[in-house]
Design an enzyme around this catalytic site. Structure first.
Site, short mmCIF file in Angstrom:
data_model
loop_
_atom_site.label_atom_id
_atom_site.label_comp_id
_atom_site.label_asym_id
_atom_site.label_seq_id
_atom_site.Cartn_x
_atom_site.Cartn_y
_atom_site.Cartn_z
N LYS A 172 31.26 41.90 -47.12
CA LYS A 172 30.22 41.32 -47.62
C LYS A 172 29.07 42.14 -47.10
O LYS A 172 28.07 42.13 -48.01
CB LYS A 172 30.51 39.93 -46.79
CG LYS A 172 29.26 38.79 -47.46
CD LYS A 172 29.46 37.38 -46.69
CE LYS A 172 28.28 36.48 -47.25
NZ LYS A 172 28.64 35.12 -46.69
N LYS B 246 49.54 24.96 -44.99
CA LYS B 246 50.86 25.45 -44.93
C LYS B 246 51.96 24.60 -45.16
O LYS B 246 53.01 25.14 -45.62
CB LYS B 246 50.90 26.27 -43.39
CG LYS B 246 49.77 27.38 -43.15
CD LYS B 246 49.67 27.64 -41.77
CE LYS B 246 48.66 28.67 -41.63
NZ LYS B 246 48.36 29.15 -39.98
#
Ligand code: NDP
Ligand code: HSE
Length: 429
Positions: A45, A205
């Site tokens: 970034k 998950k």
């Protein structure tokens, strides 16, 4: 040896871990993959950020087009995280015929169907081993090693940050905030640690593992979720007194073609191996109808453990294995399984009440539990002051519905101040 160019999107905790492994284990990786892997570009970034690892200037970019438009890059490794640009960049990379490796559970849990469809259309491979339990090779275990089984139950400690926080509170007596700060400094937590603390990360998950294990599409919004924000040192002490340890568990069970799916803190017997899974370690206990019980244990977060899973996926792509998501692509409507409502679930419970020390409170409370079919295993009473005393109950297996009905009545008793905690007990029976 033939060279292959890859790009890494994101050079944070996991990105740097992947870089270190590619350098440190270069010889072994070349031998095993039959390729000389060259990192051609790394997307970040902030290109001017000071980094611990010095990279050739031309390798860093903040422009994804430098990667998408470079036909010589064959594999894109997404380690940015979050829902934002990560999904978009993976789709663009697949449309440009690049294989994908990602550690992004949020994106897989939300958009796997769309992503796997694009992978199929573009004939590229899409691997995501690191998205569940960091360094533990659980996706391969479910998709390859356990395919002979009907999987009946998965019980996991699958969030390193919350496990670190709970272990530090339990073993070292440090505060929740201190422990969380340490977990963040060690690079275990998500960019927004709410995802860890409030159980979202574990829910994503669990959705991935349950979809693969039960051959169905699990919507993560249907998973009951409770995080560890309200666990106090008082609960940790009571847990010890009753012979338990508190862990954030993710549970998926299949019974009568219905799924029970939940993520919540639980008292587990201190003698059980899962109670000794500490720090950022994860463990997953799988029950299969042929294999019986199997437990996997390892580091569930951190740069190198997670990097280990990512680099293995890169090697698998280079070996041109079958995509592990193929099995999931084949799911059709006939495989649909209903997710049980959480109020129909049954557990043993630990319940802690704050009450005024007046005659009859214990009797009134016990009577309400009894009238609602909730049977008590043990009670501890601690009186600090006449206006604030504590009653801690352990119940036999009861339905969530009956516990709720009881507590709705108990809280209305004149001398009960507050229901401080309700924590499920997982006895592994
Ligand atoms: P970090 O926050 O440490 O790193 C994120 C990286 O992405 C940084 O290098 C950042 O750039 C870059 N980035 C952020 N936004 C953009 C953007 N818009 N465009 C380009 N680059 C961007 O994350 P982690 O390494 O901890 O996690 C990465 C992924 O791995 C997540 O999906 C996470 O859930 C998953 N994961 C993490 C584990 C862990 O232990 N940390 C374990 C298992 C999975 P810059 O450096 O310039 O800020
Ligand atoms: N934040 C995650 C955890 C990283 O603490 O488990 C690993 O997925």
């Amino acid at each position: 040896m033939e060279k292959v160019k890859i790009a890494i999107l994101g050079f944070g905790n996991v990105g740097t871990g992947v870089w270190k492994i590619l350098q440190e284990n270069k010889k072994e990786i070349m031998k095993r993959s039959n390729y000389d892997i060259e990192v051609a570009k790394i997307l970040v970034k902030d290109i001017n950020r000071k980094r611990d690892i010095t990279l050739p200037k031309e390798m860093l970019t903040d422009n994804i087009d430098d990667i998408i438009n470079d036909e010589s890059i064959k594999i894109v490794v997404e380690l940015i995280g979050g829902p934002g640009v990560a999904k978009e960049y993976m789709i663009r990379a697949m449309r440009a015929k690049k294989h994908i490796v990602t550690a992004n559970k949020l994106v897989i849990a939300n958009w796997s169907k769309e992503l796997f469809k694009i992978a199929k259309e573009e004939n590229v491979l899409f691997y995501y081993e690191a998205s569940v339990a960091g360094g533990i090779p659980i996706i391969r275990e479910i998709n390859e090693s356990l395919t002979a089984n009907k999987i009946q139950q998965i019980t996991g400690i699958i969030n390193g940050t919350t496990n670190y926080v709970l272990s530090k509170m339990t073993m070292d007596g440090i505060s929740f905030n201190e422990a969380l700060k340490e977990a963040q400094e060690k690079g275990y937590a998500e960019a927004d640690p709410t995802s860890d603390i409030d159980g979202y990360d574990a829910v994503y998950k669990l959705a991935i593992m349950a979809s693969l294990s039960f051959g169905t599409e699990v919507d993560h919004d249907c998973i009951y979720r409770e995080g560890i924000r309200n666990i106090s040192d008082i609960d940790i002490e009571y847990a010890k007194q009753f012979g338990y340890t508190i862990k954030l568990l993710a549970i998926a069970k299949q019974e009568d073609n219905k799924l029970e799916l939940r993520v919540h803190p639980a008292f587990i017997p201190s003698s059980h191996p899962m109670a000794n899974v500490n720090d950022a370690y994860n463990a997953i206990l799988i029950k299969g109808n042929a294999v019986g019980e199997l437990m996997l244990y390892g580091k569930g977060a951190g740069d190198l453990p997670t990097g280990s899973a990512v680099v293995s996926d890169i090697i698998s792509i280079l070996r041109n294995n079958v995509a592990p998501n193929d099995a999931k692509n084949e799911i059709d409507k006939a495989d649909f399984k209903e997710v049980k409502k959480s109020c129909d679930n049954e557990s043993e419970f630990y319940i802690r009440l704050d009450f005024k020390d007046k005659a009859g409170v214990l009797g009134d409370t016990a009577k309400i539990f009894g009238n609602n079919d909730v049977s008590i295993v043990s009670i501890t009473q601690d009186v600090e002051h006449t206006t604030h005393a504590t009653l801690a109950f352990i119940t036999h297996k009861s339905s969530e519905k009956n516990i709720k009905k009881s507590l709705d009545k108990i809280i209305k008793l004149e001398n009960v101040n507050k229901v401080e905690s309700i924590i499920r007990i997982e006895s592994f029976k």
